[in-house]
Design a protein around this motif. Structure first.
Motif, PDB file in Angstrom:
ATOM      1  N   GLY A 130      33.549  75.451  67.915  1.00  8.94           N
ATOM      2  CA  GLY A 130      33.488  74.379  66.918  1.00  8.94           C
ATOM      3  C   GLY A 130      33.151  73.024  67.500  1.00  8.94           C
ATOM      4  O   GLY A 130      32.940  72.060  66.769  1.00  8.94           O
ATOM      5  N   HIS A 131      33.096  72.944  68.841  1.00  8.07           N
ATOM      6  CA  HIS A 131      32.802  71.671  69.504  1.00  8.07           C
ATOM      7  C   HIS A 131      31.314  71.492  69.773  1.00  8.07           C
ATOM      8  O   HIS A 131      30.931  70.729  70.654  1.00  8.07           O
ATOM      9  N   LYS A 183      35.690  91.439  66.708  1.00  6.82           N
ATOM     10  CA  LYS A 183      36.432  91.791  65.495  1.00  6.82           C
ATOM     11  C   LYS A 183      36.739  90.607  64.595  1.00  6.82           C
ATOM     12  O   LYS A 183      36.984  90.797  63.400  1.00  6.82           O
ATOM     13  N   THR A 184      36.771  89.402  65.156  1.00  8.22           N
ATOM     14  CA  THR A 184      37.112  88.231  64.338  1.00  8.22           C
ATOM     15  C   THR A 184      36.262  87.025  64.735  1.00  8.22           C
ATOM     16  O   THR A 184      35.762  86.947  65.857  1.00  8.22           O
ATOM     17  N   LEU A 185      36.149  86.116  63.802  1.00 12.00           N
ATOM     18  CA  LEU A 185      35.544  84.815  64.066  1.00 12.00           C
ATOM     19  C   LEU A 185      36.625  83.754  63.945  1.00 12.00           C
ATOM     20  O   LEU A 185      37.481  83.847  63.058  1.00 12.00           O
ATOM     21  N   GLU A 194      33.301  74.454  61.507  1.00  7.28           N
ATOM     22  CA  GLU A 194      32.987  73.080  61.915  1.00  7.28           C
ATOM     23  C   GLU A 194      31.510  72.905  62.298  1.00  7.28           C
ATOM     24  O   GLU A 194      31.078  71.793  62.611  1.00  7.28           O
ATOM     25  N   LEU A 195      30.766  73.994  62.260  1.00 10.67           N
ATOM     26  CA  LEU A 195      29.342  73.926  62.636  1.00 10.67           C
ATOM     27  C   LEU A 195      28.513  73.521  61.406  1.00 10.67           C
ATOM     28  O   LEU A 195      27.770  74.314  60.830  1.00 10.67           O
ATOM     29  N   THR A 243      37.204  79.415  56.337  1.00 10.02           N
ATOM     30  CA  THR A 243      36.422  78.240  56.719  1.00 10.02           C
ATOM     31  C   THR A 243      34.921  78.526  56.761  1.00 10.02           C
ATOM     32  O   THR A 243      34.116  77.599  56.828  1.00 10.02           O
ATOM     33  N   PHE A 244      34.552  79.803  56.723  1.00 12.66           N
ATOM     34  CA  PHE A 244      33.133  80.172  56.748  1.00 12.66           C
ATOM     35  C   PHE A 244      32.381  79.506  55.599  1.00 12.66           C
ATOM     36  O   PHE A 244      31.194  79.177  55.718  1.00 12.66           O
ATOM     37  N   ALA A 245      33.083  79.280  54.495  1.00  9.99           N
ATOM     38  CA  ALA A 245      32.461  78.667  53.318  1.00  9.99           C
ATOM     39  C   ALA A 245      32.047  77.221  53.579  1.00  9.99           C
ATOM     40  O   ALA A 245      31.315  76.632  52.776  1.00  9.99           O
ATOM     41  N   ALA A 246      32.501  76.646  54.698  1.00 15.03           N
ATOM     42  CA  ALA A 246      32.135  75.264  55.030  1.00 15.03           C
ATOM     43  C   ALA A 246      30.746  75.169  55.676  1.00 15.03           C
ATOM     44  O   ALA A 246      30.244  74.072  55.908  1.00 15.03           O
ATOM     45  N   LEU A 247      30.117  76.316  55.948  1.00 16.28           N
ATOM     46  CA  LEU A 247      28.798  76.314  56.600  1.00 16.28           C
ATOM     47  C   LEU A 247      27.704  76.049  55.566  1.00 16.28           C
ATOM     48  O   LEU A 247      26.828  76.874  55.312  1.00 16.28           O
TER      49      LEU A 247
END
Length: 208
Positions: free
Chosen positions: A20-21, A37-39, A45-46, A65-69
């Protein structure tokens, strides 16, 4: 400032939160991480990410948080372990290309119908057996790949897709018919300067 990152073909089981940085990242390639297996939630934050490829993973779900992309245009989650369609994807209105093939869905995800900018959609080998009438909302589709499913017919409303559709793959389905407008467009003779080119249909021959 990094704009493209490829971590394909590794043995990641998870990604570090540090992903995310990378605020300027526009393309992230994570294909062929067969133990992933996971994100992390930090992926949300990308905010400039336009392309994300994650084929051949163990992913079963996505973080909320994927919906923030919101900049995302191209998403490849093919050959994963999903058994349901992540609702987060339906909240990405800018998505233009979605490959969700080779996941076990069984039914067409209604939330895809909100993705009105989709140009390419691949739901091949997802075990879906029918298409909703609402598929007509995806008016910008140029390429629709549905091979290897259990579809027997297209809803009559789907004929509205004919305007922009150029490529339709229905191979390996027990399909009895296709909308008349599709068949007419597939037989149309066109010249190179034609604004309305032919529709190429793979895997269906109308009975004569």
């Amino acid at each position: 400032s990094l704009e493209e990152l490829s971590l394909c073909g590794n043995a990641f089981t998870a990604l570090p939160d540090a992903i995310g940085h990378l605020p300027h990242l526009q393309a992230l390639h994570l294909d062929n991480n067969p133990q992933l297996k996971t994100l992390p939630a930090a992926i949300g934050e990308l905010h400039h990410l336009k392309k994300l490829t994650l084929s051949h993973s163990q992913l079963e779900s996505l973080p909320a948080t994927f919906a923030a992309l919101q900049a995302l245009e191209i998403l490849d989650l093919s050959h994963g372990k999903f058994t349901s369609f992540p609702e987060e994807i339906g909240k990405l209105p800018g998505l233009r290309s979605l490959d969700f093939s080779c996941n076990n869905l069984c039914e067409f995800p209604q939330s895809i119908l909100a993705l009105s900018k989709l140009v390419k959609l691949d739901l091949g080998y997802t075990q879906i057996a029918s298409l909703p009438p609402g598929i007509a909302q995806l008016q910008n589709l140029d390429t629709l790949s549905l091979g290897g499913n259990q579809i027997t017919e297209f809803p009559p409303e789907s004929g509205a897709l004919e305007n922009n559709l150029r490529y339709l793959d229905v191979s390996g389905n027990p399909l009895r018919s296709l909308p008349e407008s599709f068949l007419k467009k597939s037989l149309r003779r066109t010249c190179w300067a034609d604004d309305d080119p032919q529709l190429k249909i793979i895997g269906f021959s109308p009975e004569t």
